[in-house]
Write an enzyme that holds these catalytic residues in place. Structure first.
Site, mmCIF file in Angstrom:
data_model
loop_
_atom_site.group_PDB
_atom_site.id
_atom_site.type_symbol
_atom_site.label_atom_id
_atom_site.label_comp_id
_atom_site.label_asym_id
_atom_site.label_seq_id
_atom_site.Cartn_x
_atom_site.Cartn_y
_atom_site.Cartn_z
ATOM 1 N N ASP A 6 0.876 -1.178 0.000
ATOM 2 C CA ASP A 6 0.000 0.000 0.000
ATOM 3 C C ASP A 6 0.913 1.227 0.000
ATOM 4 O O ASP A 6 2.132 1.107 0.179
ATOM 5 C CB ASP A 6 -0.896 -0.022 1.252
ATOM 6 C CG ASP A 6 -1.832 1.179 1.331
ATOM 7 O OD1 ASP A 6 -2.303 1.650 0.285
ATOM 8 O OD2 ASP A 6 -2.076 1.664 2.454
ATOM 9 N N SER A 7 0.320 2.388 -0.133
ATOM 10 C CA SER A 7 1.114 3.608 -0.003
ATOM 11 C C SER A 7 1.627 3.781 1.424
ATOM 12 O O SER A 7 2.632 4.436 1.651
ATOM 13 C CB SER A 7 0.260 4.820 -0.378
ATOM 14 O OG SER A 7 -0.882 4.876 0.466
ATOM 15 N N CYS A 69 -4.495 -1.571 -1.871
ATOM 16 C CA CYS A 69 -4.704 -0.142 -2.090
ATOM 17 C C CYS A 69 -5.647 0.013 -3.275
ATOM 18 O O CYS A 69 -5.336 -0.425 -4.390
ATOM 19 C CB CYS A 69 -3.352 0.504 -2.390
ATOM 20 S SG CYS A 69 -3.458 2.233 -2.857
ATOM 21 N N GLU A 148 -2.503 8.091 8.296
ATOM 22 C CA GLU A 148 -1.048 7.943 8.387
ATOM 23 C C GLU A 148 -0.493 8.637 9.621
ATOM 24 O O GLU A 148 0.449 8.163 10.234
ATOM 25 C CB GLU A 148 -0.371 8.545 7.144
ATOM 26 C CG GLU A 148 -0.466 7.693 5.921
ATOM 27 C CD GLU A 148 0.184 6.325 6.073
ATOM 28 O OE1 GLU A 148 1.263 6.230 6.689
ATOM 29 O OE2 GLU A 148 -0.397 5.344 5.576
ATOM 30 N N CYS A 180 -11.173 3.006 0.239
ATOM 31 C CA CYS A 180 -9.726 3.201 0.426
ATOM 32 C C CYS A 180 -9.364 2.382 1.651
ATOM 33 O O CYS A 180 -10.078 2.437 2.673
ATOM 34 C CB CYS A 180 -9.416 4.683 0.651
ATOM 35 S SG CYS A 180 -7.746 5.018 1.262
ATOM 36 N N HIS A 182 -7.171 2.708 3.837
ATOM 37 C CA HIS A 182 -6.924 3.499 5.053
ATOM 38 C C HIS A 182 -8.210 3.729 5.849
ATOM 39 O O HIS A 182 -8.181 3.873 7.066
ATOM 40 C CB HIS A 182 -6.333 4.860 4.687
ATOM 41 C CG HIS A 182 -4.869 4.851 4.391
ATOM 42 N ND1 HIS A 182 -4.343 4.356 3.213
ATOM 43 C CD2 HIS A 182 -3.806 5.281 5.112
ATOM 44 C CE1 HIS A 182 -3.019 4.493 3.225
ATOM 45 N NE2 HIS A 182 -2.676 5.047 4.362
HETATM 46 N N1 DGL Z 1 -4.829 3.135 0.868
HETATM 47 C C1 DGL Z 1 -4.965 3.633 -0.435
HETATM 48 C C2 DGL Z 1 -6.278 3.222 -1.077
HETATM 49 O O1 DGL Z 1 -6.822 2.191 -0.743
HETATM 50 C C3 DGL Z 1 -4.482 4.987 -0.826
HETATM 51 C C4 DGL Z 1 -4.286 6.041 0.151
HETATM 52 C C5 DGL Z 1 -3.426 7.153 -0.400
HETATM 53 O O2 DGL Z 1 -2.193 6.969 -0.401
HETATM 54 O O3 DGL Z 1 -3.969 8.163 -0.850
HETATM 55 O O4 DGL Z 1 -6.778 3.885 -1.954
#
Ligand code: DGL
Length: 270
Positions: A6-7, A69, A148, A180, A182
């Site tokens: 993931d990011s 992600c 984050e 997302c 996150h």
């Molecule tokens: N966790 C990521 C997603 O599912 C991206 C979050 C990000 O880096 O903007 O889209």
């Protein structure tokens, strides 16, 4: 070994579900923390990062690779599959299909990064899977960064989330898709806002089932052979500040993952 990337720390929500479904394999979790958030980058930039990370994970022996992600899946899963034809690549997509199927009002909403919200892949997903349900796409700039920085329950977030969600709830949306990875960690803050009107929909468990199918029965169920199987080890790698991943496991309540982790997190120059 199963690779999950993931990011940043959002994909840990997917890793936790996959590790519950497959306790035995080792995992390598990769966070591209030097380049987050992905959600405000263009597709070419996200694709370039995903390809570098995919190749790195494949070189480490990861099979399958889970793109934990939504943003990277939308921008890069096809390119990853082309670049790594011998590695199964599992992507994560917003749960439009289960949400539309479960909706009683015929209206659902999907919360996503700016990049995912404008992606053709999301439009196609809605076209293919929403059926007659009406879908509101709600971009949520800044939310991944909030996770984050582990600011999960600030009062200002509740106000911001309420302002974004109220119009779609008032319009009758009864399923809110967390588009997302996150956002799974924001669910405790979002739940009281939607309570009594809508349910949150996350796809981590569905991704875990898909991993389990791919890994086959020999790949992972603890105790399958009748012997106590050793739980798989977890390696953490990040392109910046890798130690923060370890801390995040504890802050996010992912103790079972923390227990599998026993080596210094790797700073990966990828
Ligand atoms: N966790 C990521 C997603 O599912 C991206 C979050 C990000 O880096 O903007 O889209």
């Amino acid at each position: 070994m199963i690779g999950v990337f993931d990011s940043g720390i959002g994909g840990l929500s997917v890793l936790a579900a996959v590790a519950r479904a497959l306790p035995c394999p080792d995992f390598l979790y990769f966070a591209d923390t030097a380049h987050l958030p992905y959600g405000d980058k263009d597709d070419d930039a996200i694709r370039a990062r995903a390809l570098r990370i995919g190749r790195y994970l494949a070189e480490q022996g990861c099979r399958p690779i889970v793109v934990a992600c939504n943003t990277a899946t939308a921008a890069a899963v096809a390119a990853l599959r082309d670049a790594l034809p011998r590695v199964p690549v599992i992507g994560v997509e917003p749960g439009i299909k289960p949400a539309a199927a479960a909706s009683k009002s015929g209206r659902i909403a999907v919360l996503a990064t700016v990049s995912t919200a404008r992606s053709e892949r999301l439009s196609n997903l809605i076209r293919r899977h929403a059926g007659p349900a009406q879908v509101d796409v709600v971009p949520c700039p800044g939310w991944a960064t909030r996770v984050e920085t582990l600011r999960l329950a600030d009062p200002d977030f509740a106000a911001e989330a309420r302002a974004l969600l109220e119009p779609v709830l008032a319009a009758g949306a009864d399923r809110i898709v967390l588009g997302c990875t996150h956002y799974a960690f924001l669910a405790p803050a979002l739940a009281p806002i939607v309570a009594g009107r809508a349910e949150l929909v996350d796809v981590a468990e569905a991704v875990a089932r898909q991993c389990r199918r791919l890994a086959g029965t020999g790949g992972g169920e603890a105790g399958g052979s009748g012997e106590a199987a050793r739980p798989g080890r977890l390696t953490l790698a990040a392109t910046a500040d890798p130690d923060r991943l370890r801390q995040a496991l504890t802050v996010l309540g992912l103790e079972s993952l923390a227990a599998r982790f026993n080596a210094p997190a790797i700073l990966a120059k990828v």
